[in-house]
Design a protein around this motif. Structure first.
Motif, PDB file in Angstrom:
ATOM      1  N   LEU A   1     -24.965  87.244  38.306  1.00 14.68           N
ATOM      2  CA  LEU A   1     -26.295  86.723  37.535  1.00 14.68           C
ATOM      3  C   LEU A   1     -27.175  86.027  38.668  1.00 14.68           C
ATOM      4  CD1 LEU A   1     -24.757  85.421  34.223  1.00 14.68           C
ATOM      5  CD2 LEU A   1     -26.052  87.326  34.483  1.00 14.68           C
ATOM      6  N   ALA A   2     -28.453  85.936  38.296  1.00 10.76           N
ATOM      7  CA  ALA A   2     -29.346  85.135  38.857  1.00 10.76           C
ATOM      8  C   ALA A   2     -29.650  83.851  38.041  1.00 10.76           C
ATOM      9  CB  ALA A   2     -30.648  85.700  38.886  1.00 10.76           C
ATOM     10  N   ALA A   3     -30.423  82.794  38.396  1.00  8.05           N
ATOM     11  CA  ALA A   3     -30.876  81.723  37.778  1.00  8.05           C
ATOM     12  C   ALA A   3     -32.343  81.110  38.129  1.00  8.05           C
ATOM     13  CB  ALA A   3     -29.415  80.707  37.711  1.00  8.05           C
ATOM     14  N   THR A   4     -32.908  80.506  37.117  1.00  8.80           N
ATOM     15  CA  THR A   4     -34.158  79.662  37.409  1.00  8.80           C
ATOM     16  C   THR A   4     -33.625  78.072  37.131  1.00  8.80           C
ATOM     17  OG1 THR A   4     -35.695  81.454  37.009  1.00  8.80           O
ATOM     18  CG2 THR A   4     -36.299  79.294  36.554  1.00  8.80           C
ATOM     19  N   VAL A   5     -34.032  77.253  38.281  1.00 11.65           N
ATOM     20  CA  VAL A   5     -33.781  76.075  37.748  1.00 11.65           C
ATOM     21  C   VAL A   5     -35.071  75.212  38.067  1.00 11.65           C
ATOM     22  CG1 VAL A   5     -32.805  73.798  39.168  1.00 11.65           C
ATOM     23  CG2 VAL A   5     -31.162  75.821  38.914  1.00 11.65           C
ATOM     24  N   THR A   6     -35.356  74.287  37.187  1.00 12.43           N
ATOM     25  CA  THR A   6     -36.409  73.438  36.962  1.00 12.43           C
ATOM     26  C   THR A   6     -36.232  72.207  37.725  1.00 12.43           C
ATOM     27  OG1 THR A   6     -37.201  74.633  34.933  1.00 12.43           O
ATOM     28  CG2 THR A   6     -38.356  72.390  35.542  1.00 12.43           C
ATOM     29  N   ILE A   7     -36.910  72.032  39.007  1.00 14.08           N
ATOM     30  CA  ILE A   7     -36.464  70.942  39.641  1.00 14.08           C
ATOM     31  C   ILE A   7     -36.995  69.346  38.875  1.00 14.08           C
ATOM     32  CG2 ILE A   7     -37.259  69.504  41.616  1.00 14.08           C
ATOM     33  CD1 ILE A   7     -37.566  72.224  43.034  1.00 14.08           C
ATOM     34  N   GLY A   8     -37.954  69.446  38.107  1.00 10.51           N
ATOM     35  CA  GLY A   8     -38.268  68.366  37.237  1.00 10.51           C
ATOM     36  C   GLY A   8     -37.254  67.849  36.153  1.00 10.51           C
TER      37      GLY A   8
ATOM     38  N   ARG B   1     -24.077  59.947  25.041  1.00  8.65           N
ATOM     39  CA  ARG B   1     -24.979  60.101  25.894  1.00  8.65           C
ATOM     40  C   ARG B   1     -25.365  61.678  25.720  1.00  8.65           C
ATOM     41  NH1 ARG B   1     -20.399  60.587  29.229  1.00  8.65           N
ATOM     42  NH2 ARG B   1     -20.694  62.307  30.819  1.00  8.65           N
ATOM     43  N   ARG B   2     -26.254  62.291  26.592  1.00  9.89           N
ATOM     44  CA  ARG B   2     -26.738  63.599  26.206  1.00  9.89           C
ATOM     45  C   ARG B   2     -26.271  64.475  27.293  1.00  9.89           C
ATOM     46  NH1 ARG B   2     -31.928  65.287  28.615  1.00  9.89           N
ATOM     47  NH2 ARG B   2     -32.821  63.642  29.834  1.00  9.89           N
ATOM     48  N   LEU B   3     -26.351  65.795  27.004  1.00  8.96           N
ATOM     49  CA  LEU B   3     -26.096  66.714  28.136  1.00  8.96           C
ATOM     50  C   LEU B   3     -27.740  67.234  28.948  1.00  8.96           C
ATOM     51  CD1 LEU B   3     -23.815  69.246  25.999  1.00  8.96           C
ATOM     52  CD2 LEU B   3     -23.511  67.906  28.170  1.00  8.96           C
ATOM     53  N   HIS B   4     -27.924  67.502  29.769  1.00  6.68           N
ATOM     54  CA  HIS B   4     -29.160  67.571  30.717  1.00  6.68           C
ATOM     55  C   HIS B   4     -29.293  69.217  30.928  1.00  6.68           C
ATOM     56  CE1 HIS B   4     -29.385  63.224  31.390  1.00  6.68           C
ATOM     57  NE2 HIS B   4     -28.110  63.647  31.451  1.00  6.68           N
ATOM     58  N   VAL B   5     -30.136  69.779  30.496  1.00  9.68           N
ATOM     59  CA  VAL B   5     -30.441  71.301  30.698  1.00  9.68           C
ATOM     60  C   VAL B   5     -31.104  71.115  32.201  1.00  9.68           C
ATOM     61  CG1 VAL B   5     -31.456  73.274  29.783  1.00  9.68           C
ATOM     62  CG2 VAL B   5     -30.256  71.920  28.299  1.00  9.68           C
ATOM     63  N   ILE B   6     -30.612  72.060  32.978  1.00 14.60           N
ATOM     64  CA  ILE B   6     -31.731  72.239  34.401  1.00 14.60           C
ATOM     65  C   ILE B   6     -31.961  73.417  34.538  1.00 14.60           C
ATOM     66  CG2 ILE B   6     -30.264  70.173  35.367  1.00 14.60           C
ATOM     67  CD1 ILE B   6     -28.827  72.113  37.045  1.00 14.60           C
ATOM     68  N   GLY B   7     -31.754  74.498  33.717  1.00 14.56           N
ATOM     69  CA  GLY B   7     -32.263  75.771  34.051  1.00 14.56           C
ATOM     70  C   GLY B   7     -31.494  76.851  33.272  1.00 14.56           C
ATOM     71  N   GLU B   8     -31.649  78.056  33.645  1.00 14.12           N
ATOM     72  CA  GLU B   8     -31.279  79.384  32.714  1.00 14.12           C
ATOM     73  C   GLU B   8     -30.812  80.504  33.456  1.00 14.12           C
ATOM     74  OE1 GLU B   8     -33.691  82.437  29.893  1.00 14.12           O
ATOM     75  OE2 GLU B   8     -33.838  80.255  29.483  1.00 14.12           O
ATOM     76  N   CYS B   9     -29.646  80.997  32.832  1.00 13.98           N
ATOM     77  CA  CYS B   9     -29.177  82.279  33.588  1.00 13.98           C
ATOM     78  C   CYS B   9     -30.071  83.552  33.257  1.00 13.98           C
ATOM     79  CB  CYS B   9     -27.738  82.424  33.298  1.00 13.98           C
ATOM     80  SG  CYS B   9     -26.573  81.036  34.007  1.00 13.98           S
ATOM     81  N   ALA B  10     -29.970  84.517  34.174  1.00 14.48           N
ATOM     82  CA  ALA B  10     -30.625  85.824  33.682  1.00 14.48           C
ATOM     83  C   ALA B  10     -30.062  86.831  34.532  1.00 14.48           C
ATOM     84  CB  ALA B  10     -32.081  85.616  34.280  1.00 14.48           C
ATOM     85  N   ALA B  11     -30.103  88.063  34.251  1.00  9.77           N
ATOM     86  CA  ALA B  11     -30.080  89.273  34.718  1.00  9.77           C
ATOM     87  C   ALA B  11     -30.490  89.351  36.144  1.00  9.77           C
ATOM     88  CB  ALA B  11     -30.180  90.558  33.980  1.00  9.77           C
ATOM     89  N   GLY B  12     -29.735  89.999  37.201  1.00 11.81           N
ATOM     90  CA  GLY B  12     -30.187  89.860  38.604  1.00 11.81           C
ATOM     91  C   GLY B  12     -29.255  89.595  39.632  1.00 11.81           C
ATOM     92  N   ALA B  13     -29.716  89.843  40.877  1.00 12.04           N
ATOM     93  CA  ALA B  13     -29.004  89.455  42.123  1.00 12.04           C
ATOM     94  C   ALA B  13     -28.474  87.895  41.950  1.00 12.04           C
ATOM     95  CB  ALA B  13     -29.577  89.997  43.385  1.00 12.04           C
ATOM     96  N   PRO B  14     -27.526  87.551  42.406  1.00 18.22           N
ATOM     97  CA  PRO B  14     -27.206  86.173  42.689  1.00 18.22           C
ATOM     98  C   PRO B  14     -27.960  85.521  43.308  1.00 18.22           C
ATOM     99  CG  PRO B  14     -25.146  87.377  42.572  1.00 18.22           C
ATOM    100  CD  PRO B  14     -26.373  88.294  42.787  1.00 18.22           C
ATOM    101  N   GLU B  15     -28.952  84.579  42.989  1.00 14.53           N
ATOM    102  CA  GLU B  15     -29.857  83.765  43.606  1.00 14.53           C
ATOM    103  C   GLU B  15     -30.420  82.495  42.693  1.00 14.53           C
ATOM    104  OE1 GLU B  15     -33.183  85.726  45.191  1.00 14.53           O
ATOM    105  OE2 GLU B  15     -33.894  86.320  43.569  1.00 14.53           O
TER     106      GLU B  15
END
Length: 328
Positions: free
Chosen positions: A234-241, A295-309
């Motif tokens: 999978l690929a992923a997007t991470v939101t730095i903020g 305490r809470r969990l922290h969401v930092i991004g999302e997985c997506a179809a695609g080459a691993p990056e």
């Protein structure tokens, strides 16, 4: 070809490929945080081992014997937590340089080691020509349905961590830069020397069907998330903020001109858990996690179809390539 050209994980891949045909049916070897060995009809034995070498993983003059004993075991216990298991027993091999330690140092080391309450069943001791060498093996157990693996992430999964990132890296920076001692730098160094394996969280998350893949953050999210993506294709997007950073690290980073979120992404040894979660069930998981742990969990991004990056999203779009720690 030099090992440096393929890196630590390229070397591990070469080793693993040479032994796959020798692994018994139903056993799982190199590729996750622990090996998995069937143990009865519905449970498995989890086995992990880790090595700490003086001047590579720690500086003896900056860490107490008690802290070193505790940290040495903590980094191994974290692997058991990462797969949803519970630690059962440990084995320790210890190499000590002559003339540099005494029984008082050893007693303090083992006081730290036993602070987690996990039995030590055996091991080995030897002299070392130069630095201290510590190798630990931990055995754990887990129900088969509760074991979390790196290859189980799915497109659309939320990428989640169980706590702030970067404090350990900040502590290491304070040590290496020999920063003036104050309350904040002392606390960052303490967090570097005394990481807390998320054992209760790991066992609880292992029992949650909403959690798909899981591992611990030992080399930095920038590297560790890639392990999940490669195993799951999978690929992923991470939101730095969205990367969780403690106020302590923010203050110290502002004071000394560090990039707090770069430390959080690329610095290792936080030993929080990194997991992927079914997006349709995340809110329920979040609410239950809050009730269980306060305490809470922290969401930092999302997985997506695609080459691993990993694509990093920030105010200015995609960031530069980021990598965590690599031994070679």
């Amino acid at each position: 070809m030099k090992i440096k050209e393929i890196g630590e994980f390229g070397l591990i891949g070469r080793i693993a490929s040479g032994f796959r045909d020798l692994i018994p049916n139903g056993w799982e070897g190199i590729g996750d945080d622990c090996a998995v060995i069937p143990w009865g009809d519905d449970r498995s034995l989890l086995v992990t081992t880790d090595l700490l070498v003086e001047n590579v993983h720690f500086l003896r003059e900056r860490i107490s014997a008690y802290e070193l004993g505790a940290k040495s075991l903590a980094v191994n216990l974290s692997d058991i937590a990462a797969m949803g298991g519970r630690p059962a027993a440990t084995f320790l091999s210890l190499g000590l340089p002559p003339g540099t330690t005494d029984t008082k140092w050893c007693d303090a080391f083992f006081d730290g080691y036993r602070s987690f309450g996990v039995p030590l069943l055996g091991g080995d001791t030897t002299s070392s020509p130069e630095g201290i060498v510590i190798n630990i093996t931990v055995l754990g157990t887990a129900g088969n349905s509760h074991i979390k693996r790196r290859n189980a992430a799915r497109p659309g999964d939320r990428i989640v961590v169980t706590g702030p990132l970067g404090d350990s890296a900040g502590g290491l920076q304070a040590i290496l830069q020999r920063l003036p001692t104050d309350t904040d730098t002392e606390e960052l160094i303490r967090r570097h020397h005394r990481p807390r394996p998320h054992l209760a969280e790991g066992e609880w998350l292992g029992a949650q069907e909403a959690v798909h893949a899981m591992m611990d953050v030992s080399d930095g999210v920038a590297s560790d998330l890639l392990h999940i993506l490669r195993a799951s294709s999978l690929a992923a997007t991470v939101t730095i903020g969205d990367i969780p950073v403690s106020p302590l690290l923010e203050r110290t980073a502002d004071k000394y001109g560090w990039d707090a979120r770069k430390l959080a992404l690329t610095g290792g040894e936080d030993y929080v858990l990194l997991l992927t979660v079914d997006p349709a069930r995340f809110d329920e998981l979040q609410a239950n996690f809050r009730r269980q742990f306060g305490r809470r969990l922290h969401v930092i991004g999302e997985c997506a179809a695609g080459a691993p990056e990993i694509v990093y999203r920030g105010e200015e779009g995609q960031s530069a390539r980021l990598m965590g720690f690599n031994h070679f």
